[in-house]
Design a protein around this motif. Structure first.
Motif, PDB file in Angstrom:
ATOM      1  N   VAL A 106      -4.498  37.488  87.752  1.00 13.90           N
ATOM      2  CA  VAL A 106      -4.255  36.185  87.274  1.00 13.90           C
ATOM      3  C   VAL A 106      -2.746  36.462  87.033  1.00 13.90           C
ATOM      4  O   VAL A 106      -2.310  37.193  86.809  1.00 13.90           O
ATOM      5  N   GLN A 107      -2.220  35.308  87.526  1.00 10.93           N
ATOM      6  CA  GLN A 107      -0.767  34.897  87.591  1.00 10.93           C
ATOM      7  C   GLN A 107      -0.607  33.791  86.593  1.00 10.93           C
ATOM      8  O   GLN A 107      -1.267  32.607  86.765  1.00 10.93           O
ATOM      9  N   VAL A 108       0.530  33.564  86.242  1.00 10.78           N
ATOM     10  CA  VAL A 108       0.997  32.303  85.522  1.00 10.78           C
ATOM     11  C   VAL A 108       1.682  31.539  86.167  1.00 10.78           C
ATOM     12  O   VAL A 108       3.035  32.027  86.845  1.00 10.78           O
ATOM     13  N   THR A 109       1.439  30.308  86.575  1.00 12.68           N
ATOM     14  CA  THR A 109       2.358  29.352  87.442  1.00 12.68           C
ATOM     15  C   THR A 109       2.676  28.074  86.626  1.00 12.68           C
ATOM     16  O   THR A 109       1.595  27.676  86.319  1.00 12.68           O
ATOM     17  N   ASP A 110       3.598  27.538  86.537  1.00 12.28           N
ATOM     18  CA  ASP A 110       4.037  26.345  86.003  1.00 12.28           C
ATOM     19  C   ASP A 110       3.408  26.404  84.491  1.00 12.28           C
ATOM     20  O   ASP A 110       2.910  25.423  83.924  1.00 12.28           O
ATOM     21  N   GLY A 111       3.582  27.622  83.977  1.00 14.16           N
ATOM     22  CA  GLY A 111       2.932  27.649  82.647  1.00 14.16           C
ATOM     23  C   GLY A 111       1.358  27.777  82.470  1.00 14.16           C
ATOM     24  O   GLY A 111       0.754  27.439  81.418  1.00 14.16           O
ATOM     25  N   ARG A 112       0.625  27.712  83.694  1.00 11.17           N
ATOM     26  CA  ARG A 112      -0.895  27.687  83.644  1.00 11.17           C
ATOM     27  C   ARG A 112      -1.359  28.979  84.141  1.00 11.17           C
ATOM     28  O   ARG A 112      -0.548  29.321  85.164  1.00 11.17           O
ATOM     29  N   PRO A 113      -2.284  29.488  83.658  1.00 14.33           N
ATOM     30  CA  PRO A 113      -2.804  30.931  84.287  1.00 14.33           C
ATOM     31  C   PRO A 113      -3.743  30.406  85.638  1.00 14.33           C
ATOM     32  O   PRO A 113      -4.566  29.392  85.759  1.00 14.33           O
TER      33      PRO A 113
END
Lengths: 239, 260
Positions: free
Chosen positions: A122-129
């Motif tokens: 799980v990574q965070v992209t543009d503030g979304r998981p």
């Protein structure tokens, strides 16, 4: 409380499963990327005693109840469904093993929230998981994001090295109340060990495994010889 | 007499090379050949074993997708009493949507509920946003036991004893009241073989029932951003030579990694 990332601590037969530390390490990264706090969620009687190795988390959320003595998915999902609305975490990461497999879907169905199955990251992209989920027996991977929070993620073994998430420090413990029925339509009766000689492949550092390539049963002796030389157990995976 | 329902689904055969469609978010349908999900095959076998042991009727239920008729006729040939397809829905990637639809359709379909046991495979290779069993159980407000490998029913007491697989050869036993939803990991016996001739005979003598999907389709709560093939690691090394040479190379590899 907004901004919390929760990790469910998997406890089975009196010990915290290794995957808990893997998921804590992953949860640490997610919490930092979202500028949130990481909370380890421990369910069960005597839950507070398990906090000493959960130092990767900022805090421990503890739910003590006699009905939570065994990780029965139905009962755990009900308890989680009661505490999530109390604090509204952004995400709950649940180890996805034979102990916990259906807790996520049961919980998500109870709360009508998103569930993401078989996540290996799980990574965070543009503030979304954004999770990386394994599909079609590993032939395809999907990057998937939940459309609302809280979201429940089922995390497969091996997401992060377990050492990274095992920190000997007892974080502050917060007790959360639940109101569980005394009777469930489902009753846990006990565990049975299978005949001796079966190998728990999750607990071995070195493992010799054979598949169809071994061709004939008599050839398994070759692998067993190797295993003996390596002081490793051997497992026949050609089922 | 038990009323046993077995929910099955078809999934892409991973023996085929799966290709990703130009939209990057779905499979190229041309690369997909659907087969019965392996765990569902075990769910059907477990259901047949229970029917044979305790008596009753077994209904196999599937969403109407290509190849589903073959799967349902095969189930009839194996001993299912009824085969029902749920029609009028688009096959999508969402287990949540499919399980929700199945739950509502079971309630609306003739003679399906109340059931004593609802069996399905514990998981499928295309589960993205859930597993069918637990979702179905929640929607029908029934108890659920997953990863089952043995089921004994006490029809008089309206209860069952279910064995669940853990790891390292450990199993757990649960007592549960009926009706119950079970996620089957493995049937007590390997799924039975049925000759093609028997399937053909079933096609001639039996019929499939159709039930239209009922109710609103549940909204999928996750968004697929992208599908991708896993990165090839290229770490496989082939060892060549005479057995002694290969053994020596293998020892070097193991020693270099601190395994010896």
């Amino acid at each position: 409380m907004a901004g919390e990332i929760w990790v469910l601590v998997e406890q089975w037969r009196g010990r915290i499963s290794d995957i808990t530390y893997e998921v804590l390490a992953l949860g640490r990264e997610v919490a930092e990327a979202l500028a949130g706090s990481l909370q380890a969620v421990v369910l069960g009687p005597g839950a507070g005693e398990s906090a000493s190795s959960l130092g990767a988390a900022d805090g421990v959320l503890m739910v003590e109840h006699s009905a939570l003595a065994e990780p029965v998915p139905e009962v755990y999902a009900l308890a989680l469904a009661q505490i999530i609305p109390q604090r509204q975490p952004q995400a709950l990461l649940i180890p996805q093993t034979n102990v916990t497999m259906e807790m996520g879907p049961l919980l998500a169905a109870r709360l009508a929230v998103p569930f993401l199955n078989s996540c290996r990251d799980v990574q965070v992209t543009d503030g979304r998981p954004v999770a990386r989920c394994i599909l079609y027996g590993g032939k395809v991977e999907a990057s998937v994001t939940p459309q609302s929070a809280p979201a429940v993620f089922g995390i497969l073994p091996g997401a992060r090295p377990r050492e990274q998430g095992r920190v000997e420090r007892a974080p502050a413990v917060t007790a959360l109340p639940v109101d569980l029925p005394t009777e469930f339509p489902l009753r846990f009766c006990g565990y049975t060990e299978l005949e001796a000689g079966d190998v728990d492949i999750t607990r071995e550092n070195v493992l010799v495994a054979v598949g169809r390539g071994i061709q004939r049963p008599e050839n398994v002796a070759l692998a067993e010889e190797l295993a003996a030389a390596l002081a490793a157990p051997s497992a026949d995976l050609a089922r | 007499m038990l009323n046993i329902l077995v929910l099955v689904k078809l999934v892409p055969d991973t023996v085929e090379e799966l290709e990703i469609a130009p939209d990057g978010r779905s499979l190229d349908p041309a690369s997909v050949r659907l087969i019965l999900s392996e765990r569902d095959e075990h769910a059907l076998e477990q259901g047949l074993l229970l029917k044979e042991r305790y008596g009753g009727t077994l209904t196999v239920i599937a969403l109407d997708v290509p190849e589903v008729d073959d799967v349902l006729f095969t189930a009839l040939a194996k001993g299912a009493d009824r085969a029902v397809k749920i029609t009028g829905m688009e096959a999508g990637p969402s287990t949540w949507t499919a399980a929700g639809l199945a739950a509502r359709t079971l309630a609306a379909g003739p003679g399906l509920l109340p059931a004593d046991l609802i069996l399905t495979g514990v998981q499928a290779i295309d589960d993205l946003d859930g597993q069918a069993g637990p979702i179905l159980a929640r929607l029908l407000e029934l108890p659920y036991v997953g990863i089952t490998c043995r089921v004994e029913v006490d029809p008089g007491a309206r209860s069952a004893v279910v064995v669940r697989e853990y790891v390292g050869g450990v199993t757990g036993t649960f007592e549960v009241s009926l009706p119950v939803v079970l996620g089957v990991q493995s049937a007590e016996k390997p799924p039975r073989y049925v000759p093609v001739a028997k399937v053909r005979a079933a096609m001639k003598s039996q019929r499939l029932e159709s039930v239209p999907a009922s109710g609103e389709s549940a909204v999928m709560r996750v968004e697929i951003l992208q599908l991708m093939k896993p990165e090839a690691t290229g770490r496989a090394v082939m060892l060549d030579g005479a057995p002694e040479e290969v053994a020596a190379q293998l020892c070097d590899v193991l020693a270099a990694r601190g395994l010896l």
